[in-house]
Design an enzyme around this catalytic site. Structure first.
Site: not given
Ligand SMILES: *Cc1c(COP(=O)(O)O)cnc(C)c1O
Ligand code: SF4
Length: 392
Positions: A355, A150
């Site tokens: 998530d 990054c």
């Molecule tokens: C976030 C994510 C996506 C995309 O999810 P959307 O809700 O469609 O934006 C797809 N695959 C993975 C593994 C993710 O973490």
């Molecule tokens: S959150 Fe993690 S992957 Fe995203 S820009 Fe920052 S260091 Fe890079």
């Protein structure tokens, strides 16, 4: 000698006009470390990458480090080691350890504390990886991790297990198995290129990857996740934008966490992208003492709309090892959503998601507006708490 001036003038023309005439609130030339830097170098993203701040000694020339930060920098060597672009460094408050730019980029000792429910890979991405560089969680879409590098390393990074400058693995055939997997899986209609940050790759590498994905007929939606408009806006060159435009439609999600990240320089690159027909969305991580107050989050959402970025997600901070000091209770996020919906434009209201630990994907979490539901009768409350009935 005369020749150099001509070349320099020509190169200057490559910098977009808006950038040449930009008024900055604080110019880098006011910082002694950068006072002699040529504006052409400053605008060169490769120069910015090469001159990232990586040591305590360099950083101490720009800000007054606390003992806590000194300890943090020492411990953060190796994975997710410190790397701060000169552009970002000029935004840091030299005196205030709570500055949002500073807290997101300068390691502190708290990173070596592992909280009770923290994990290395909380969203179980490695388990759901059918081929190198891929995470396949939802049937119709896939995440492609294009690089582990990054421009700047965020201290709250969810992928800190993968991301950092500790190794180079740029073998040209790196994506072969990933592309084959997408090709052979006809259900995949959406590919999300992320990382790391895909835009630290060279234009040619990005283009070759996009071309490969575009040539797969069942992929109809292509998006890129990045933070460079915020950490290294110089990377979004006219050449890069012209290349992306050729592969339209491409959508871009940008990681924004604080309203002050939207500088004049950042606005220019968002304009360039939008003007090229690239729809922009935002992703924000809810971070304690950085953006966990409703008025700051609301200001961020408003600033995003002003630069034509549609707020997309606010993420609950994942339980990644060493990020406890960034995490808020879930109730803080729900309260922020409560203070957005109804109180501002619907376009300024993103989804707040968790998530799911263990790999369940993104789950929306919202205030409850349905008070009861029975026999064709919904009892609802509005944003002000007034109760209404809807009969089916
Ligand atoms: C976030 C994510 C996506 C995309 O999810 P959307 O809700 O469609 O934006 C797809 N695959 C993975 C593994 C993710 O973490
Ligand atoms: S959150 Fe993690 S992957 Fe995203 S820009 Fe920052 S260091 Fe890079």
């Amino acid at each position: 000698m005369g020749n150099t001036v001509v070349v320099e003038n020509q190169k200057l023309q490559e910098i977009p006009l808006q950038v040449r005439t930009l008024r900055r609130s604080r110019d880098y030339q006011q910082i002694s470390l950068y006072k002699d830097v040529n504006p052409l170098d400053w605008e060169d993203w490769q120069w910015q990458l090469k001159h990232r701040i990586r040591t305590k000694e360099e950083l101490a020339q720009i800000i007054k480090l606390t003992p806590d930060e000194e300890k943090g920098i020492k411990k953060a060597s190796g994975r997710l080691s410190m790397a701060i672009t000169p552009y970002w460094a000029t935004l840091i408050d030299p005196e205030d350890p709570n500055c949002p730019f500073r807290r997101q980029s300068v390691p502190t000792a708290a990173e070596s504390v592992v909280g009770p429910h923290e994990m290395v890979d909380p969203c179980a991405e490695d388990r759901d990886s059918p081929a190198p560089c891929l995470v396949h969680r939802y049937p119709d879409r896939i995440l492609l991790l294009a690089t582990e590098h990054c421009a700047m390393y965020c201290r709250h990074c969810t992928r800190r297990r993968l991301v950092g400058d500790y190794q180079k693995s740029n073998v040209p055939s790196r994506f072969e198995a990933a592309i084959e997997y997408i090709k052979s899986n006809k259900k995949i209609r959406d590919v999300l290129i992320s990382g790391g940050d895909p835009f630290v790759l060279e234009d040619e590498e990005i283009e070759s990857l996009i071309q490969k994905i575009r040539s797969i007929s069942h992929v109809e939606f292509l998006r890129i996740g990045t933070r460079v408009p915020v950490t290294l806006p110089q990377r979004i060159t006219e050449k890069l934008v012209a290349m992306l435009k050729k592969y339209s439609p491409i959508w871009i999600s940008i990681h924004f966490n604080h309203p002050r990240e939207i500088t004049g320089r950042c606005r220019i690159v968002c304009d360039m992208l939008t003007d090229a027909g690239i729809p922009l969305g935002s992703q924000t991580v809810l971070l304690k003492n950085i953006n966990d107050r409703p008025y700051i989050m609301k200001r961020l959402m408003h600033e995003l709309l002003k630069i034509r970025v549609r707020p997309y997600y606010i993420y609950q901070c994942d339980p990644v090892r060493g990020t406890q000091h960034f995490r808020t209770p879930v109730a803080v996020g729900i309260n922020i959503m409560e203070k957005l919906r109804g109180y501002t434009s619907g376009y300024a209201v993103p989804s707040y998601v968790i998530d799911a630990p263990g790999g369940g994907g993104k789950i929306p979490v919202a205030p409850n507006y349905v008070l009861s539901q029975a026999k064709g009768k919904y009892v609802l409350r509005n944003y002000r708490g007034k109760v209404y009935t809807y009969l089916e």
